[in-house]
Design an enzyme around this catalytic site. Structure first.
Site, mmCIF file in Angstrom:
data_model
loop_
_atom_site.group_PDB
_atom_site.id
_atom_site.type_symbol
_atom_site.label_atom_id
_atom_site.label_comp_id
_atom_site.label_asym_id
_atom_site.label_seq_id
_atom_site.Cartn_x
_atom_site.Cartn_y
_atom_site.Cartn_z
ATOM 1 N N ASP A 139 -6.799 8.944 2.648
ATOM 2 C CA ASP A 139 -6.962 8.892 3.980
ATOM 3 C C ASP A 139 -8.034 7.942 4.115
ATOM 4 O OD1 ASP A 139 -6.587 8.879 6.771
ATOM 5 O OD2 ASP A 139 -7.865 10.656 7.048
ATOM 6 N N HIS A 211 4.108 6.899 9.428
ATOM 7 C CA HIS A 211 2.529 7.015 10.141
ATOM 8 C C HIS A 211 2.074 5.657 10.148
ATOM 9 C CE1 HIS A 211 -1.148 8.193 11.652
ATOM 10 N NE2 HIS A 211 -1.853 8.173 10.555
HETATM 11 C C1 HEM Z 1 -3.409 5.563 8.135
HETATM 12 C C2 HEM Z 1 -3.425 10.406 7.664
HETATM 13 C C3 HEM Z 1 -3.758 10.593 12.707
HETATM 14 C C4 HEM Z 1 -4.643 5.928 12.746
HETATM 15 C C5 HEM Z 1 -3.253 6.916 7.632
HETATM 16 C C6 HEM Z 1 -2.899 6.988 6.284
HETATM 17 C C7 HEM Z 1 -2.849 8.517 5.888
HETATM 18 C C8 HEM Z 1 -3.115 9.213 7.465
HETATM 19 C C9 HEM Z 1 -2.709 9.367 4.739
HETATM 20 C C10 HEM Z 1 -2.671 6.123 5.083
HETATM 21 C C11 HEM Z 1 -3.969 5.628 4.208
HETATM 22 C C12 HEM Z 1 -4.909 4.781 4.962
HETATM 23 O O1 HEM Z 1 -4.636 3.698 5.442
HETATM 24 O O2 HEM Z 1 -5.709 5.549 5.556
HETATM 25 C C13 HEM Z 1 -3.377 10.793 9.036
HETATM 26 C C14 HEM Z 1 -3.405 12.163 9.282
HETATM 27 C C15 HEM Z 1 -3.190 12.264 10.629
HETATM 28 C C16 HEM Z 1 -3.494 10.888 11.208
HETATM 29 C C17 HEM Z 1 -2.883 13.551 8.429
HETATM 30 C C18 HEM Z 1 -3.164 13.613 11.382
HETATM 31 C C19 HEM Z 1 -2.185 14.594 11.299
HETATM 32 C C20 HEM Z 1 -3.888 9.413 12.995
HETATM 33 C C21 HEM Z 1 -4.352 9.168 14.393
HETATM 34 C C22 HEM Z 1 -4.532 7.734 14.400
HETATM 35 C C23 HEM Z 1 -4.338 7.204 13.047
HETATM 36 C C24 HEM Z 1 -4.318 10.114 15.546
HETATM 37 C C25 HEM Z 1 -4.902 6.838 15.602
HETATM 38 C C26 HEM Z 1 -5.256 7.158 16.719
HETATM 39 C C27 HEM Z 1 -4.256 5.568 11.489
HETATM 40 C C28 HEM Z 1 -4.314 4.001 11.055
HETATM 41 C C29 HEM Z 1 -4.010 3.747 9.811
HETATM 42 C C30 HEM Z 1 -3.733 5.357 9.330
HETATM 43 C C31 HEM Z 1 -4.992 2.839 11.968
HETATM 44 C C32 HEM Z 1 -4.094 2.748 9.124
HETATM 45 C C33 HEM Z 1 -2.667 1.835 9.325
HETATM 46 C C34 HEM Z 1 -2.620 0.657 8.664
HETATM 47 O O3 HEM Z 1 -2.983 -0.316 9.085
HETATM 48 O O4 HEM Z 1 -1.981 0.508 7.506
HETATM 49 N N1 HEM Z 1 -3.301 8.048 8.362
HETATM 50 N N2 HEM Z 1 -3.731 10.195 10.212
HETATM 51 N N3 HEM Z 1 -3.942 8.415 12.228
HETATM 52 N N4 HEM Z 1 -3.859 6.072 10.397
HETATM 53 FE FE1 HEM Z 1 -3.757 8.048 10.278
#
Ligand code: HEM
Ligand code: MG
Length: 296
Positions: A139, A211
């Site tokens: 993450d 996601h």
């Molecule tokens: C990307 C997990 C909730 C915004 C990711 C990634 C994972 C992850 C594994 C891919 C690796 C990374 O780039 O960090 C989760 C989990 C969540 C969650 C387990 C809740 C269960 C959220 C929420 C938001 C968010 C609520 C926004 C308000 C983002 C963004 C990216 C991302 C902006 C990067 C996208 C990109 O530009 O590639 N998240 N996330 N995430 N997440 Fe989450």
């Protein structure tokens, strides 16, 4: 702009707490005094990000209300999902390297606010493996790097609240068993990255409802970058992610949430919501250290 609260960009800490309070007192000077006491670090290795909900800031320091601060309201998704609000007043994120000191600070904050507030949420967490969520996926991979993180997170010069940041906290509870039953290849389609090496899926391999596809958003040609500092938590009772992000404009978060919920033209909701449930949500404002000193 170098007077942001240092904890916002701290990447070394590996023990965390987030605590949220509803302020019940209406005595402004008592409230300010209690917050001043709460944010004194118990040790030099501890960093604290303190932020204010809109209603409290209006009450204690209306001149310091940044234009885009709002209370988070529950959002219902087109496909039946929901993101509830637990909006309250006062937010602390504690970052450290020693669980004893992080707990000491947590207790110090709680005691400083005792009698003038109620605890709404308090969650402990730590860096899990090499920065992974409990699903096993890294993450933070696509967080903006170097100078770009300041642009993504900090309110720009000339705007009210400059050098500060808008904060969004959202607690998620995972159904890990359900997620872990999926073959790894299917899990990767849920997230949009490979599991071991965190490589973004490309072309036809990347589903529109992964996601990454839902959160990697553009608006009028501008990438809606945010600076994420989430941490996992877990016990025999509950497992999940304390999602924490800092942004120069809460609109960026709103867009991502709407895209996750399927409240956009294409109507796709985020597959991650089939395995994890949002149980809280709140906006707050973390002023620069200069502005914080004036507010308090
Ligand atoms: C990307 C997990 C909730 C915004 C990711 C990634 C994972 C992850 C594994 C891919 C690796 C990374 O780039 O960090 C989760 C989990 C969540 C969650 C387990 C809740 C269960 C959220 C929420 C938001 C968010 C609520 C926004 C308000 C983002 C963004 C990216 C991302 C902006 C990067 C996208 C990109 O530009 O590639 N998240 N996330 N995430 N997440 Fe989450
Ligand atoms: Mg991308």
């Amino acid at each position: 702009m170098t007077n942001y609260q240092l904890g916002i960009f701290n990447e070394e800490g590996n023990i965390f707490n987030v605590s949220e309070f509803e302020v019940t007192s209406s005595d402004v000077s008592t409230i300010k005094k209690a917050i001043r006491k709460a944010v004194k670090p118990v040790d030099e290795t501890i960093e604290i990000v303190v932020s204010f909900g809109k209603t409290l800031l209006e009450k204690i320091s209306p001149n310091h209300l940044p234009d885009k601060l709002k209370s988070f309201e529950t959002i219902k998704g087109k496909n039946g999902h929901e993101m509830p609000s637990n909006q309250s007043d006062l937010y602390f994120r504690i970052i450290g390297g020693d669980a004893s000191l992080v707990l000491d600070q947590t207790i110090k904050i709680q005691e400083a606010l005792d009698g003038i507030s109620e605890v709404v949420l308090s969650e402990n967490g730590f860096k899990y493996k090499d920065c992974r969520d409990l699903t096993g996926f890294v993450d933070g991979s696509a967080n903006p790097k170097e100078e770009k993180k300041y642009l993504a997170a900090l309110i720009p010069e000339g705007e009210k609240g400059e050098g500060g940041t808008y904060v969004f906290h959202q607690k998620w509870i995972h159904n890990l068993q359900k997620f872990n039953e999926l073959p790894v290849g299917v899990q990767e389609k849920v997230i949009g990255r490979t599991k071991v090496d965190s490589i973004e899926l490309e072309g036809d391999d990347m589903p529109v409802d992964s996601h990454v596809s839902r959160t990697d958003a553009k608006h009028d040609g501008v990438a809606m970058k945010i600076w994420r500092r989430s941490f996992p938590f877990g016990s025999a009772k509950e497992k999940g992610l304390m999602f924490i992000t800092y942004t120069c404009d809460p609109f960026r978060v709103d867009i991502q949430l709407d895209r996750m919920l399927g409240n956009t033209e294409d109507g796709h909701s985020d597959q991650i919501m089939n395995y994890s449930t949002a149980v809280s949500g709140a906006y707050s404002f973390a002023p620069s250290t200069l502005e914080l000193a004036t507010i308090l």
